[in-house]
Write an enzyme that holds these catalytic residues in place. Structure first.
Site, short mmCIF file in Angstrom:
data_model
loop_
_atom_site.label_atom_id
_atom_site.label_comp_id
_atom_site.label_asym_id
_atom_site.label_seq_id
_atom_site.Cartn_x
_atom_site.Cartn_y
_atom_site.Cartn_z
N GLU A 213 0.98 -1.29 0.10
CA GLU A 213 0.03 -0.01 -0.01
C GLU A 213 0.72 1.40 0.02
O GLU A 213 0.55 2.14 0.71
CB GLU A 213 -0.83 -0.02 1.27
CG GLU A 213 -2.05 -1.23 1.22
CD GLU A 213 -2.91 -1.14 2.31
OE1 GLU A 213 -2.79 -0.28 3.42
OE2 GLU A 213 -3.78 -2.06 2.23
N GLU A 321 -5.89 -10.78 -1.25
CA GLU A 321 -6.75 -10.67 -0.07
C GLU A 321 -8.17 -10.75 -0.26
O GLU A 321 -9.11 -9.93 0.11
CB GLU A 321 -6.41 -9.21 0.57
CG GLU A 321 -5.07 -9.20 1.06
CD GLU A 321 -4.65 -7.98 1.80
OE1 GLU A 321 -5.50 -7.51 2.48
OE2 GLU A 321 -3.32 -7.66 1.81
C1 GLA Z 1 -5.09 -4.50 4.15
C2 GLA Z 1 -3.71 -5.43 4.72
C3 GLA Z 1 -3.98 -6.73 5.51
C4 GLA Z 1 -5.01 -6.46 6.42
C5 GLA Z 1 -6.33 -5.91 5.87
C6 GLA Z 1 -7.44 -5.80 6.94
O1 GLA Z 1 -5.52 -5.00 3.29
O2 GLA Z 1 -2.86 -5.63 3.55
O3 GLA Z 1 -2.85 -7.12 5.91
O4 GLA Z 1 -4.42 -6.04 7.50
O5 GLA Z 1 -5.95 -4.62 5.43
O6 GLA Z 1 -7.52 -6.90 7.65
#
Ligand code: GLA
Length: 408
Positions: A213, A321
């Site tokens: 990020e 994710e």
């Molecule tokens: C972001 C992070 C993850 C996690 C999510 C929320 O996407 O990359 O590691 O912390 O937020 O759970």
């Protein structure tokens, strides 16, 4: 005469059967057409694929698992918190369906960095931070016992990293160190983590998220880099170049290095621009697309389209994710299952025709009760207190013919 009557009766019977069959088919179509989205549809529904066919009983998919279905295409991953290893129902289901895993939090800098050790070890720790690995022990044992490959998430992130990592005495609020000192700490951290993982668990980590990020055009610098981040503030806009350079230096041969981010579709140009010199230097392999989605996401445009853009630019891709939020209604779960199906089907098609160089799809959690978005029921399983149940979403991910591949 008798023969003629028999023939007429037989033809009549066949004709009647055909009529019955035709009306059955219409009824099924009609039933499928009545599916209406409840979760904020953005467009008129357009079927993108073949209509659903009725589910046979028993469903042959129940004899199969996710990792087996996709074994020739990509790995299937799941994020796991330490609290789940105690449940046999969960760990057995994971071992059967998944061949890649991510620590939900346990491998992030705020768990790996031994900030107290850094403070008490000064001056030796000034450029050589102390690290600890207790948080990942249980998970690594589980991965080893079950032959599950590990994607390490994440080395650098603006969140879940103690502020003290960036200061003179490792205390929050103290003056920040110089760029030179921070680069030394960065290199040392990356070296220690990668060396420990390879020495202790040889061959188990197959990729690292080196940076998470770092692009945020809304509040970023002119290149779209997130400016409100200690890495950016202390090292400068080129901090990622160094992170990937060091990661390549210490990563074992064949281990892939990823940049990971959310909403990639909305900032793919900026991501590609900041990664350009890193790619040119040969220090990055792939881009992780987080994919925290909802039932109103256009999977075709936002996920499949962006994955193709990244592949074209020379990157491997992972969905890192995945979760798809919905409402707690039959209709909501039906649409969620469709979205999962469109996504898995589209990615598999892209893999097979060479337009998406996908390596793994990871779901961000195993069942709704442990999801960070629990009130949106975004995962493939639910938990009833002692047992895991597959949701329609699981069958969607398995591309069950009884679930339509529809976009809304
Ligand atoms: C972001 C992070 C993850 C996690 C999510 C929320 O996407 O990359 O590691 O912390 O937020 O759970």
């Amino acid at each position: 005469m008798k023969r003629l009557i028999r023939t007429v009766l037989f033809v009549g019977f066949v004709f009647a059967m055909l009529l019955v069959l035709a009306s059955c088919g219409k009824k099924d179509d009609a039933k499928n057409e009545t599916v209406t989205p409840t979760a904020a549809p953005t467009e008129t529904p357009t079927p993108t694929e073949v209509p659903a066919t009725p589910t046979p009983t028993p469903n042959p998919l129940d004899e199969m698992t996710l990792k087996d279905l996709y074994k020739d295409d990509f790995k299937i991953g799941v994020a796991i918190p330490n609290s789940l290893y105690a449940s046999k129902a969960v760990t057995e289901e994971i071992a059967a369906n998944f061949n890649s895993m991510t620590f939900e939090n346990e491998s992030k800098p705020d768990q790996i960095l031994d900030i107290k050790g850094c403070q008490s070890g000064l001056p030796d720790t000034y450029t050589e931070p102390k690290v600890k690995f207790d948080s990942i022990k249980r998970g690594m044992e589980y991965a080893k016992e079950n032959g599950i490959a590990v994607r390490f998430h994440t080395l650098l992130w603006y969140q879940q990293t103690p502020e003290g990592f960036f200061t003179e005495d490792y205390q929050k609020g103290s003056p920040k160190v110089s760029r030179e000192v921070m680069l030394k700490r960065m290199e040392s951290y990356i070296r220690q983590v990668m060396t420990y993982m390879e020495e202790t668990y040889p061959g188990m980590v197959y990729c690292y998220d080196v940076v998470n990020e770092a692009v945020n055009p809304g509040e970023g610098d002119p290149d779209g880099l997130r400016a409100k981040s200690f890495w950016y503030e202390v090292v400068g806009p080129d901090f990622m170049n160094y992170a990937f350079e060091y990661a390549r230096k210490y990563a074992p041969e064949g281990v892939d290095l990823y940049y990971n981010d959310y909403n990639c579709y909305s900032k793919s140009n900026q991501i590609l621009k900041v990664l350009e010199p890193i790619l040119a230097a040969g220090n990055i392999d792939g881009i992780g697309m987080q994919c925290h989605l909802s039932t109103s996401t256009s999977v075709a445009r936002e996920v499949i389209g962006t994955a193709k853009t990244f592949t074209k630019a020379g990157f491997k891709v992972q969905i890192t994710e995945l979760d798809i939020g919905t409402t707690n209604t039959d209709n909501g779960f039906e649409i969620q299952a469709m979205k999962y199906k469109v996504l898995f089907q589209g990615v598999q098609k892209g893999k097979r025709d060479g337009s998406i160089d996908i390596d793994c799809i990871t779901v961000w959690g195993i069942h709704d009760s442990v999801s960070w978005r629990g009130d949106e029921y975004p995962l493939l399983y639910k938990w009833n207190g002692y047992k895991m149940t597959k949701k329609k979403a699981w069958y969607g991910a398995m591309q069950d013919p009884a679930i339509r591949a529809m976009e809304f």
